[in-house]
Structures are given as C-alpha cells and as structure tokens.
Motif scaffolding. Sequence first.
Motif, PDB file in Angstrom:
ATOM      1  N   CYS A  27       0.678  -1.150  -2.135  1.00 59.79           N
ATOM      2  CA  CYS A  27      -0.319  -0.933  -1.252  1.00 59.79           C
ATOM      3  C   CYS A  27      -0.645   0.587  -1.306  1.00 59.79           C
ATOM      4  CB  CYS A  27      -0.263  -2.418   0.159  1.00 59.79           C
ATOM      5  SG  CYS A  27      -1.794  -1.177   1.441  1.00 59.79           S
TER       6      CYS A  27
ATOM      7  N   LEU B 266       0.921  -8.437  -2.303  1.00 61.16           N
ATOM      8  CA  LEU B 266      -0.497  -7.995  -2.397  1.00 61.16           C
ATOM      9  C   LEU B 266      -1.177  -9.814  -3.375  1.00 61.16           C
ATOM     10  CD1 LEU B 266      -0.704  -4.782  -4.420  1.00 61.16           C
ATOM     11  CD2 LEU B 266      -1.250  -5.205  -2.167  1.00 61.16           C
TER      12      LEU B 266
ATOM     13  N   GLU C 125      -5.546  -7.338  -2.082  1.00 60.42           N
ATOM     14  CA  GLU C 125      -5.465  -7.702  -0.962  1.00 60.42           C
ATOM     15  C   GLU C 125      -4.273  -7.840  -0.371  1.00 60.42           C
ATOM     16  OE1 GLU C 125      -7.143  -9.977   3.264  1.00 60.42           O
ATOM     17  OE2 GLU C 125      -7.463 -10.495   1.058  1.00 60.42           O
ATOM     18  N   CYS C 126      -4.150  -6.220   0.419  1.00 57.75           N
ATOM     19  CA  CYS C 126      -2.877  -6.685   1.324  1.00 57.75           C
ATOM     20  C   CYS C 126      -2.487  -7.317   2.100  1.00 57.75           C
ATOM     21  CB  CYS C 126      -2.269  -4.998   1.801  1.00 57.75           C
ATOM     22  SG  CYS C 126      -0.544  -5.118   2.047  1.00 57.75           S
TER      23      CYS C 126
END
Length: 110
Positions: free
Chosen positions: A47, A55, A63-64
Amino acid sequence: MPCFSCGARQTDPVRGASPWKRGVRRQTQVLICPDCQRTHDLDLDTCASCGSIALICRLGEVECRSCGAVRLAERPTAAPERPCAPERADGLADEVAAALDRVLGRFSPA
C-alpha cells in the motif's frame, strides 16, 4: 487458482478459515499457500499509504485491507511470469466441459 509462488493447488480446509492468504503482485490478485507464507521475500505489492501487503484486487481496483486506501489497478507493462486467468480461461473451460461430459454421460461427435 494455484499458489503464485510454488504452483500448489488449494484444497478444501477441514474446518474453519482457509490457511491460504490473498495478496496482490504486479497489480494481480494472487493466492499464497501456507508453506510459501513462511517465505519473507514474496515480492508482493504494498500500500502506498501505509506500506501493508494486505491488499486485494477487484474490478480494476486495489484496496488495502489495513487502512482502506483504494487505487486503480494499472495494467502491467511487462509480460507476467505465469499466464493470468483470462489467458488460461479457454483451456480451463474446455477441461470443465470435458469433465461435465464424462460425468453426465454426454459424448461429443467425433
């Protein structure tokens, strides 16, 4: 989907959560088997906000899971080490169709 590192196939867990983990490598969602998780040099994407490797990649976004940061997944510029899912989809579809034909007793004309 096999482990991206060693190619091992995922099996159904006996009970509870799967010991396999997800990650993102070169903008692509990958699975990591329990043995490879012990390796500290998996070369996973991190990230940009918090540096986490937790992730997930879906619908063109990364998306983290740690901080919630979302960014667009970029198209890789170099060829992947292994064929990605869309490139293998045709062969897999043929294998599944053949297996269904065998199980259901359907035979295709020669």
